[in-house]
Design an enzyme around this catalytic site. Structure first.
Site, mmCIF file in Angstrom:
data_model
loop_
_atom_site.group_PDB
_atom_site.id
_atom_site.type_symbol
_atom_site.label_atom_id
_atom_site.label_comp_id
_atom_site.label_asym_id
_atom_site.label_seq_id
_atom_site.Cartn_x
_atom_site.Cartn_y
_atom_site.Cartn_z
ATOM 1 C CB THR A 116 -16.023 7.277 26.417
ATOM 2 O OG1 THR A 116 -15.517 8.580 26.158
ATOM 3 C CG2 THR A 116 -17.104 6.947 25.407
ATOM 4 C CB THR A 117 -15.274 2.685 28.966
ATOM 5 O OG1 THR A 117 -14.440 2.815 27.810
ATOM 6 C CG2 THR A 117 -15.617 1.225 29.185
ATOM 7 C CE1 TYR A 142 -22.032 20.369 17.749
ATOM 8 C CE2 TYR A 142 -22.247 22.224 19.241
ATOM 9 C CZ TYR A 142 -22.671 21.528 18.130
ATOM 10 O OH TYR A 142 -23.735 21.994 17.398
ATOM 11 C CE1 TYR A 158 -8.739 9.052 24.338
ATOM 12 C CE2 TYR A 158 -10.623 9.584 25.710
ATOM 13 C CZ TYR A 158 -10.047 8.827 24.717
ATOM 14 O OH TYR A 158 -10.771 7.837 24.095
ATOM 15 N NE ARG A 197 -15.558 7.698 21.959
ATOM 16 C CZ ARG A 197 -16.799 7.241 21.996
ATOM 17 N NH1 ARG A 197 -17.813 8.088 22.009
ATOM 18 N NH2 ARG A 197 -17.041 5.942 22.016
ATOM 19 C CE LYS A 222 -7.821 6.156 25.959
ATOM 20 N NZ LYS A 222 -9.167 6.011 26.568
ATOM 21 C CB ILE A 266 -6.026 4.167 28.682
ATOM 22 C CG1 ILE A 266 -4.849 4.731 29.497
ATOM 23 C CG2 ILE A 266 -7.350 4.422 29.402
ATOM 24 C CD1 ILE A 266 -4.914 6.233 29.727
#
Length: 273
Positions: A15-16, A78, A102, A107, A130, A169
């Site tokens: 994402t980053t 989603y 993760y 999100r 994570k 992370i």
């Protein structure tokens, strides 16, 4: 600076890193480029997860083919699936190589429950998780021998020293890698944690990576170009960042130029790229 300051690994295309704005071709090319340039000095973890198991398998195969050391896999988002679907999804990607799972329900809209992680941990390719749910979840895993990296910068100090976490992370490490390493590896340090919390809070005032991209532009590390739908933080937040940098010390941040506020007109927003 990340390598020089002791960061042990980088996530490519998370994402980053705006992986969600890249095509898969761009994604795999960037993983391969990172491996070629830095793979001998640092672990390269490619974000090859997807809400489509087929895409996740294909991207992970390509990521390992270009040399990544491990894959980062998120749960299907989603178009959420069942508990059995989560287990099957991870069972289909784990055989390809070392994997970090993760869990970030804020999100994805769906928590990965411990039963799924504990099932995945039976695989020799399971490297750890994570985890963004909180300290109790971290402790629940570490008490069972599961490796956990905190996914929440503002909780990572306590997760590391009080709940058995391996590390973090981190988003904040993109700005102050040496201080984040100190926070994780040089013993419990509440004063340093308190010093960094205003920066962490600032970074997540809007969804990541908006704050980080704004900060890197203000530090002169990247050009002030934003790919939509991301836009820079407003002027008052940019002024706040300058004050935060001065409080922590410019020498602790990446880059070599003085931190700047930047005018709104300095930023370029692009919708087609």
């Amino acid at each position: 600076m990340q390598i020089e300051d002791g960061v042990e690994g980088v996530i490519v295309g998370g994402t980053t890193g705006e992986g969600q704005l890249m095509s898969w071709d761009e994604h795999i090319m960037l993983i391969g480029h990172t491996v070629n340039c830095f793979g001998g000095s640092i672990k390269v973890i490619g974000n090859t997860g997807s809400n489509s198991t087929r895409e996740a398998i294909h991207a992970t195969e390509q990521g390992f083919a270009v040399g990544m050391h491990a894959a980062l896999h998120i749960n299907p988002y989603y178009g959420k699936t069942s508990l059995e679907g989560l287990i099957s999804h991870f069972e289909n990607v784990l055989p390809m190589g070392p994997t970090i799972i993760y869990n970030v329900p804020s999100r994805t809209g769906q928590d990965i429950p411990p039963a799924v992680i504990l099932n995945a941990s039976k695989s020799p390719n399971f490297a750890g998780v994570k985890e963004c749910v909180g300290h109790d979840r971290v402790e629940g895993y570490t008490s069972k021998g599961v490796v956990v990296w905190s996914g929440n910068d503002d909780e990572c100090h306590d997760s590391r020293w009080d709940y058995g976490g391996k590390g973090v992370i981190s988003v904040t490490s993109n700005l102050v890698p040496s201080l984040m390493r100190e926070l994780m590896f040089e013993g419990k340090n509440p004063s340093l944690n308190a010093k960094l919390l205003p920066l962490m809070k600032w970074l997540f005032h809007e969804p990541n990576p908006i704050g980080l991209n704004t900060a890197l532009a203000q530090l002169g590390v990247v050009r002030p170009i934003f790919r939509l739908p991301y836009v820079p933080l407003p002027l008052e937040k940019r002024i706040e960042f300058v004050n935060i940098v001065n409080d922590i010390g410019r020498e602790n941040f990446v880059g070599e130029t003085d931190v700047q506020v930047l005018d709104d007109d300095d930023f370029i927003l692009i919708g087609r790229y």
